[in-house]
Design an enzyme around this catalytic site. Structure first.
Site, short mmCIF file in Angstrom:
data_model
loop_
_atom_site.label_atom_id
_atom_site.label_comp_id
_atom_site.label_asym_id
_atom_site.label_seq_id
_atom_site.Cartn_x
_atom_site.Cartn_y
_atom_site.Cartn_z
N CYS A 2 0.82 -1.21 0.00
CA CYS A 2 0.00 0.00 0.00
C CYS A 2 0.86 1.26 0.00
O CYS A 2 2.02 1.25 0.39
CB CYS A 2 -0.88 0.01 1.23
SG CYS A 2 -1.79 -1.51 1.44
N ARG A 27 4.76 0.46 -6.50
CA ARG A 27 4.70 -0.52 -5.41
C ARG A 27 3.58 -1.53 -5.61
O ARG A 27 3.53 -2.54 -4.92
CB ARG A 27 4.52 0.19 -4.06
CG ARG A 27 5.63 1.18 -3.77
CD ARG A 27 5.36 1.94 -2.51
NE ARG A 27 5.50 1.10 -1.34
CZ ARG A 27 6.64 0.87 -0.73
NH1 ARG A 27 7.75 1.42 -1.18
NH2 ARG A 27 6.70 0.10 0.33
N TRP A 75 -3.16 -2.51 -1.50
CA TRP A 75 -2.80 -3.85 -1.99
C TRP A 75 -3.50 -4.80 -1.02
O TRP A 75 -3.12 -4.88 0.15
CB TRP A 75 -1.28 -3.98 -1.94
CG TRP A 75 -0.74 -5.31 -2.37
CD1 TRP A 75 -0.76 -6.49 -1.67
CD2 TRP A 75 -0.06 -5.60 -3.59
NE1 TRP A 75 -0.15 -7.47 -2.39
CE2 TRP A 75 0.30 -6.98 -3.56
CE3 TRP A 75 0.28 -4.85 -4.72
CZ2 TRP A 75 0.98 -7.59 -4.61
CZ3 TRP A 75 0.97 -5.47 -5.75
CH2 TRP A 75 1.30 -6.82 -5.69
N ASN A 99 -1.27 1.66 6.42
CA ASN A 99 -0.45 0.59 5.83
C ASN A 99 -0.05 -0.37 6.93
O ASN A 99 0.18 0.07 8.06
CB ASN A 99 0.85 1.15 5.23
CG ASN A 99 0.61 1.78 3.89
OD1 ASN A 99 -0.50 1.78 3.38
ND2 ASN A 99 1.66 2.34 3.32
N GLY A 100 0.08 -1.63 6.60
CA GLY A 100 0.50 -2.62 7.60
C GLY A 100 -0.68 -3.50 7.96
O GLY A 100 -1.67 -3.57 7.23
N GLU A 479 18.52 -22.16 -7.34
CA GLU A 479 18.10 -20.76 -7.35
C GLU A 479 19.34 -19.84 -7.37
O GLU A 479 19.36 -18.84 -8.09
CB GLU A 479 17.21 -20.50 -6.13
CG GLU A 479 16.77 -19.07 -5.93
CD GLU A 479 15.99 -18.46 -7.09
OE1 GLU A 479 15.63 -19.18 -8.03
OE2 GLU A 479 15.76 -17.24 -7.06
N LYS A 483 20.09 -17.16 -10.32
CA LYS A 483 20.31 -15.72 -10.07
C LYS A 483 21.60 -15.27 -10.75
O LYS A 483 21.64 -14.26 -11.40
CB LYS A 483 20.43 -15.41 -8.57
CG LYS A 483 19.18 -15.44 -7.72
CD LYS A 483 18.15 -14.40 -8.02
CE LYS A 483 17.25 -14.75 -9.15
NZ LYS A 483 16.08 -15.50 -8.94
N GLU A 486 21.39 -15.21 -14.62
CA GLU A 486 20.48 -14.18 -15.13
C GLU A 486 21.13 -12.80 -15.19
O GLU A 486 20.93 -12.06 -16.14
CB GLU A 486 19.27 -14.04 -14.19
CG GLU A 486 18.21 -15.08 -14.35
CD GLU A 486 17.04 -14.78 -13.41
OE1 GLU A 486 17.22 -14.87 -12.19
OE2 GLU A 486 15.96 -14.45 -13.93
N HIS A 502 28.69 -38.33 -10.18
CA HIS A 502 28.10 -39.12 -11.27
C HIS A 502 28.29 -38.43 -12.63
O HIS A 502 27.55 -38.70 -13.57
CB HIS A 502 26.62 -39.38 -11.00
CG HIS A 502 26.42 -40.19 -9.76
ND1 HIS A 502 26.75 -41.53 -9.69
CD2 HIS A 502 25.97 -39.86 -8.53
CE1 HIS A 502 26.50 -41.98 -8.47
NE2 HIS A 502 26.02 -40.98 -7.75
N LYS A 598 10.04 -9.46 -17.23
CA LYS A 598 9.57 -9.72 -15.88
C LYS A 598 8.40 -10.70 -15.88
O LYS A 598 8.25 -11.50 -14.97
CB LYS A 598 9.18 -8.40 -15.20
CG LYS A 598 8.78 -8.53 -13.75
CD LYS A 598 9.95 -8.89 -12.86
CE LYS A 598 9.56 -9.25 -11.45
NZ LYS A 598 10.55 -10.14 -10.80
C1 F6R Z 1 14.00 -15.66 -12.11
C2 F6R Z 1 12.67 -15.30 -12.54
C3 F6R Z 1 11.93 -16.24 -13.42
C4 F6R Z 1 10.50 -16.41 -12.92
C5 F6R Z 1 9.67 -17.28 -13.89
C6 F6R Z 1 8.29 -17.53 -13.37
O1 F6R Z 1 14.60 -14.65 -11.36
O2 F6R Z 1 12.17 -14.27 -12.19
O3 F6R Z 1 12.58 -17.47 -13.50
O4 F6R Z 1 10.55 -17.00 -11.65
O5 F6R Z 1 9.59 -16.62 -15.13
O6 F6R Z 1 7.61 -16.35 -13.15
P1 F6R Z 1 6.35 -16.27 -12.21
O7 F6R Z 1 6.77 -16.59 -10.84
O8 F6R Z 1 5.86 -14.85 -12.37
O9 F6R Z 1 5.34 -17.26 -12.74
#
Ligand code: F6R
Length: 603
Positions: A2, A27, A75, A99-100, A479, A483, A486, A502, A598
């Site tokens: 929010c 946000r 939100w 907010n909160g 993960e 990261k 990417e 293996h 994104k």
């Molecule tokens: C990695 C990343 C992507 C998403 C993937 C799924 O940093 O952001 O691998 O995790 O594209 O996206 P969502 O979670 O939005 O379905």
């Protein structure tokens, strides 16, 4: 998450408030509203969806003269995103934005209802305004009534309140959620939950500290803490908006890594009770006839799914299978009705994940979405949803969404454990204790960040990275590797530590960097011998562990934790910061890595 704005002055108020809310749009929100007070005339305007809808409602309104007002973008946490649930919330003669989360709102609501107060929304916020008016009735002192209200609230909040009782002032308070108050050269007052909403308006600001509250009018800002008046700790406001949105961090991704303690806390609020987990979005009946779990997701969300499968099997004793959504779609999978079909998605728009959800629905399975964006396609399609409450994630590489996914999935495994009676009471209480420790584990110390920053310069070359771990630390290794690739464009793989021998161990030499996740609370000796095998082949080892490891070339010391999830969250921070610092040294745009989007709405 929010957003809050407020204004006391002579300018056109709708311009000031809408402009401030627009600055907070990044946000994320699903409804918005403002309330204004001019002499004895108090008005409100609310709408669901984007700010243009609110602007539309304000078309024929103009303040013209001295005015006091507050605004909010919401939100949804308690209650759906509807106009009734949108802020500001009205009492008989006052309005509040917040907010909160007010943890004890149900108790307060009940006692006010017994006194005949009528509630119109499903929110926790509405109790604040009614409580204020109730206290005011007792002593006719608005400041005392405000103080008493604050003392009665439990949880995290930033609050602005206006009331016909005093049409010159805004009352404010901060306790756990951010709030800033400032003024300009004419003494006009501005409020914002982030300073980006105040740039170009206020000149000097006070970044309120927890426990501070007071009121502001054209006569100035009065600040209090624990009933004692305080000196104003003003600072000059920066005039750089993007800089302000990043709260002083170099990248949104960095800011989001630092936000994890707060958003995980938000994610837990109202859900972690003394002896059990509660999700108001779920009910017992939903789990009738369910004795298996099937999860589909992509990328980072797939990694949290994989990690959660260990928790579902261990804590909830539910057999759990996890699949990459793009694979699942075309494998002609068996869809059984005794399985709960779970999708995990930050955006709620990922095409592959959405498609698997549609397949499950078509097959008559019960479906649950774990998602960060309310009203997204996935949320609209699933039978039930648990929202992550991570706030909007701007960095393309997901960080805080992953942290909240892990928290929600851990909580869900305990929720199901309670339903299925698969955990002894003592063990459940211990799990809940461990959960409560996570927000402080996620607080990043300067020492840790500095150490990782310094180390990162040694990991810019070489022919590749292996992140390795066992059990839940294997998905974390996946993960960490994701990261790094990417945002640094370096080749990295995540692997189960026990699987290296293996095949991949053939790659080991001094130019192969191994990032070894070596928690002390889970399979330490086993992981250690896997890392020794790599060290014997001259791989360069960066060990992440609470236990000193003599064969490591580099070492990041983490804290001991009684629960493996405590170590998991701390090591998550380490791999995120390591990727960030390597990528920054490579000169990359961390927030917008090449070739990535994104939200992946194509197959
Ligand atoms: C990695 C990343 C992507 C998403 C993937 C799924 O940093 O952001 O691998 O995790 O594209 O996206 P969502 O979670 O939005 O379905």
């Amino acid at each position: 998450m929010c957003g809050i704005v407020g204004y006391v002055g002579n300018k056109e108020i709708k311009d000031i408030l809408i402009d401030g809310l627009t600055e907070l749009e990044y946000r994320g929100y699903d409804s918005a509203g403002i309330a204004t007070l001019q002499e004895n005339n108090i008005r409100h305007f609310k709408s669901i969806g984007k700010l243009v809808n609110l602007q539309d409602k304000l078309k024929n309104y103009s303040s013209d003269g001295f005015v006091v007002g507050i605004g909010h973008t919401r939100w949804a946490t308690h209650g759906k995103p509807t106009e009734l649930n949108a802020h500001p919330h009205l009492g008989e003669y006052s309005y509040v934005v917040h907010n909160g989360i007010i943890e004890n709102y149900q108790e307060i609501k009940k006692s006010l209802e017994q006194k005949g107060v009528n509630f119109v929304s499903q929110t926790d916020t509405e109790v604040i305004v009614h409580l204020f008016e109730d206290f005011y009735k007792d002593n006719n002192d608005e400041f005392k009534a405000f103080e008493k209200t604050l003392n009665a609230l439990k949880g995290a909040f930033a609050v602005l309140l206006i009331s016909k009782i005093d049409n010159q002032k805004i009352f404010f308070a901060k306790h756990g959620s951010p709030l800033i108050v400032g003024d300009d050269e004419n003494g006009e007052i501005y409020f914002g939950s982030s300073d980006s909403a105040m740039i170009g308006k206020a000149k000097e600001v006070i970044y309120l500290e927890d426990g501070e509250y007071g009121y502001a009018s054209l006569d100035g800002i009065k600040l209090f803490k624990k009933s004692k008046s305080k000196k104003l700790h003003k600072k000059t406001l920066t005039q750089d908006k993007i800089y302000a949105q990043k709260d002083g961090f170099r990248f949104f991704m960095e800011k989001e890594i630092y936000e994890q303690s707060e958003v995980v806390n938000d994610s837990m609020m109202g859900r972690v009770l003394d002896e059990q987990i509660d999700f108001e979005e779920l009910d017992k009946n939903f789990f009738k006839g369910i004795n298996e779990i099937q999860i589909c997701a992509c990328g980072t969300s797939y990694h949290s799914a994989l990690a959660s499968s260990y928790l579902f099997e261990r804590l909830a004793k539910m057999q759990t299978s996890v699949e990459i959504a793009s694979e699942f779609r075309y494998k002609q999978p068996l869809m059984k009705k005794n399985r709960l079909f779970v999708v995990i998605s930050q955006s709620g728009e990922t095409a592959d994940t959405l498609e698997t959800l549609k397949m499950a629905k078509k097959a008559g399975m019960k479906t649950l979405a774990i998602c960060n964006v309310d009203n997204s396609s996935i949320v609209r399609t699933a039978d039930k949803t648990i929202l992550l409450r991570a706030g909007i994630e701007k960095g393309v590489a997901s960080t805080k969404a992953f942290a909240t996914q892990m928290m929600v999935l851990w909580m869900l495994s305990l929720y199901i454990a309670k339903l299925k009676n698969s955990l002894k009471r003592k063990k459940m209480v211990k799990e809940l204790q461990s959960i409560r420790e996570i927000p402080s584990i996620l607080k990043i110390t300067d020492k840790l960040h500095e150490k990782i920053k310094r180390l990162s310069k040694r990991y810019l070359h070489g022919h590749g990275f292996f992140f390795i771990g066992r059990d839940i630390f294997f998905p974390l290794a996946l993960e960490g590797a994701l990261k790094l690739k990417e945002i640094s464009y370096l080749h990295a793989e995540g692997y189960p530590a026990g699987e290296m021998k293996h095949g991949p161990i053939a790659l080991a030499d001094s130019e192969l960097f191994t990032i070894a996740l070596m928690p002390k609370s889970l399979l330490y000796e086993k992981t250690k011998s896997n890392v020794e095998e790599l060290s014997a082949r001259d791989s360069t080892i960066l060990a992440v562990s609470p236990e000193e490891f003599e064969l490591a070339d580099d070492f990041i010391k983490t804290n001991h934790s009684a629960h493996p999830m405590g170590e998991f969250f701390e090591m998550m921070i380490v791999v995120q910061l390591l990727s960030l610092e390597i990528a920054i040294r490579m000169g990359n745009d961390v927030d917008m890595p090449r070739n990535l989007a994104k939200s992946v709405t194509v197959e």
